[in-house]
Design a protein around this motif. Structure first.
Motif, PDB file in Angstrom:
ATOM      1  N   MET B   1       0.733  -1.126   0.071  1.00 19.95           N
ATOM      2  CA  MET B   1      -0.025   0.090  -0.082  1.00 19.95           C
ATOM      3  C   MET B   1       0.711   1.277   0.015  1.00 19.95           C
ATOM      4  O   MET B   1       1.974   1.211   0.933  1.00 19.95           O
ATOM      5  N   ALA B   2       0.614   2.253  -0.697  1.00 30.08           N
ATOM      6  CA  ALA B   2       1.385   3.440  -1.093  1.00 30.08           C
ATOM      7  C   ALA B   2       1.354   4.257   0.279  1.00 30.08           C
ATOM      8  O   ALA B   2       0.480   4.156   0.998  1.00 30.08           O
ATOM      9  N   ARG B   4       1.446   8.070   1.642  1.00 26.81           N
ATOM     10  CA  ARG B   4       0.789   9.137   1.384  1.00 26.81           C
ATOM     11  C   ARG B   4       1.823  10.447   1.136  1.00 26.81           C
ATOM     12  O   ARG B   4       2.529  10.665   2.078  1.00 26.81           O
ATOM     13  N   PRO B 243      -8.429   5.907  -7.083  1.00 25.29           N
ATOM     14  CA  PRO B 243      -7.475   5.935  -5.953  1.00 25.29           C
ATOM     15  C   PRO B 243      -7.299   4.560  -5.556  1.00 25.29           C
ATOM     16  O   PRO B 243      -6.115   4.191  -4.854  1.00 25.29           O
ATOM     17  N   ALA B 246      -3.490   3.201  -5.227  1.00 23.19           N
ATOM     18  CA  ALA B 246      -2.897   3.193  -3.936  1.00 23.19           C
ATOM     19  C   ALA B 246      -2.328   1.715  -3.856  1.00 23.19           C
ATOM     20  O   ALA B 246      -1.113   1.552  -3.048  1.00 23.19           O
ATOM     21  N   TRP B 251       4.124   5.651  -3.710  1.00 26.33           N
ATOM     22  CA  TRP B 251       3.715   6.819  -3.153  1.00 26.33           C
ATOM     23  C   TRP B 251       2.640   7.505  -3.820  1.00 26.33           C
ATOM     24  O   TRP B 251       2.711   7.311  -5.098  1.00 26.33           O
ATOM     25  N   ILE B 252       1.789   8.243  -2.960  1.00 27.40           N
ATOM     26  CA  ILE B 252       0.582   8.693  -3.854  1.00 27.40           C
ATOM     27  C   ILE B 252       0.158   9.732  -3.094  1.00 27.40           C
ATOM     28  O   ILE B 252      -0.097  10.005  -2.007  1.00 27.40           O
ATOM     29  N   PRO B 254      -2.915  12.527  -2.067  1.00 25.35           N
ATOM     30  CA  PRO B 254      -4.208  12.350  -1.910  1.00 25.35           C
ATOM     31  C   PRO B 254      -4.818  13.607  -2.526  1.00 25.35           C
ATOM     32  O   PRO B 254      -4.207  14.608  -2.923  1.00 25.35           O
TER      33      PRO B 254
END
Lengths: 281, 281
Positions: B1-2, B4, B243, B246, B251-252, B254
């Motif tokens: 999971m990326a 934030r 979304p 992610a 990295w992502i 928001p």
């Protein structure tokens, strides 16, 4: 086997069309005038401006070459630019690059009057490119564009891989392709594997000045290959692309005789465009 | 999971650092001043400039909002710009876009004094980008750059796929990545298959303003995803990227709370930089 994108023949066609436009301007009392500034110590640059002057004169323009002495420093060149900016008879000014070692080219180009900047390299003219409306495209970019257009090779929706990002060549070429609807992959010295991208491109444009940079197998079958690089080796002038790529490409520019003559031709064409814009032709 | 890329928290850090710089300037009698011009009829734009003013004031700058009436026409705005250009106390001017329908934005921005142009959008400033030395990077591009830097995410040698080529956003972002050593694939409306390119990119930047343009499976595992798009839908604000991406990204950003706050922060940072350049700070 690829067909040749013959820049010499295309340039002749450009010259004929240009001569008709110049004749019309002259009949209204407007004589397009191009002045080129070049270091007296740089033999290669002198050769370039002589070719540009010869082509422009062949199209009916007045074309002058003025040399400067590197020993007099950049101030003297700036002054010369200032006088040409003010001279109402001068439509187009070209500062032949490279300038002597250590001179700031970006700064020097910023002293040109933007509406007389025949290479389209004044910062303001480069900036107009981002808004999609340059006065004139820099000569190499425009030359490639005309060469493609004369051969009815479309760009919109195509993938163009452009190698090189110099402000004078690679950068404006990439912008030209983008403005004309291509998806652009811009590669350069820091690209780990350029072949990854050339192999996926409909159009490969190499402007790196590195002989053999693009291998014969590194373009995809049917691709259009534009070789902007030219390096003078012991075996004569060589482009960036292995000539063997002609076996896979659909179109390929010869080196020499491809992009070079079109770049020369676009100096005259840009000069006439600037003349018409400024003097209402 | 990326993880934030939290733009709000990063902007707070920028504000603290900026406050120290402003304090130093003020102690020498130099008070950085930002003036923003905005249409009184454009509620969304008013919201943007209020956020920019609040952030700038929090960092110690003087920040003023001046509204104009669309009915008075572009001439009045040009005059307002002219007065601010002349006012020695004004370090930075922002013309909030979009301008009223039919007004020529490129022309309006060209009336800014280039050394007070806080968004870096004057044609001359855009042109300087081609030479790799802008005074200040346009705020969105710089905001992304700072966000990556604060998280120690390198760019050199990476492949960045940038979607969008607007002069205000997509174009400067692509230039920023190129200037920092990335290989850039620039996609846009005329790109037949954007997913072909996002899947090959180390960094995906979408600035299209089209919700769901980039599907969850269309980024490669471990990619960095920067979502610049923000569209206000019935279900709230949405970015360009699903979304679900992610789950694959490293990295992502928001949406909201990613690129937006950093863009706001960079207005103040650019203003302080311009102040320091012009007044010798």
């Amino acid at each position: 086997m690829a067909q040749r994108l013959d820049g010499r023949r295309a340039a002749e066609r450009v010259q004929e069309a240009l001569r008709r436009r110049v004749d019309q301007l002259v009949s209204r009392g407007i004589v397009p005038k191009l002045v080129m500034l070049v270091s007296e110590a740089d033999e290669i640059s002198l050769g370039h401006v002589r070719r540009k002057a010869r082509f422009a004169r062949g199209a009916g323009l007045v074309a002058e070459i003025r040399t400067f002495r590197p020993s007099e420093g950049p101030g003297a060149l700036r002054s010369a630019i200032g006088r040409l900016n003010e001279d109402d008879e001068v439509d187009a000014i070209l500062v032949q690059l490279p300038l002597p070692a250590g001179w700031d080219e970006g700064d020097m180009l910023s002293h040109l009057r933007p509406d007389k900047d025949v290479d389209g390299l004044h910062p303001q003219n480069l900036g107009r490119i981002a808004f999609g409306r340059p006065r004139v495209w820099p000569c190499t970019a425009r030359g490639i564009g005309e060469l493609l257009e004369l051969h009815e090779i479309g760009v919109r929706g195509k993938v163009a891989c452009v190698i090189g990002r110099s402000p004078l060549v690679g950068w404006p070429i990439a912008q030209w392709f983008m403005a004309h609807g291509a998806t652009v992959i811009q590669c350069h010295r820091q690209t780990p594997s350029i072949a990854t991208w050339t192999k996926q491109a409909d159009i490969v444009v190499s402007a790196a000045g590195a002989p053999g940079l693009v291998g014969a197998e590194e373009v995809r079958p049917g691709a259009v290959v534009i070789d902007v690089g030219i390096t003078y080796t012991e075996d004569g002038p060589r482009g960036d692309v292995d000539p063997g790529a002609a076996a896979r490409a659909s179109w390929i520019t010869p080196v020499p005789g491809g992009v070079g003559p079109m770049t020369v031709a676009m100096v005259a064409q840009n000069a006439v465009d600037l003349c018409a814009m400024r003097r209402g032709g």
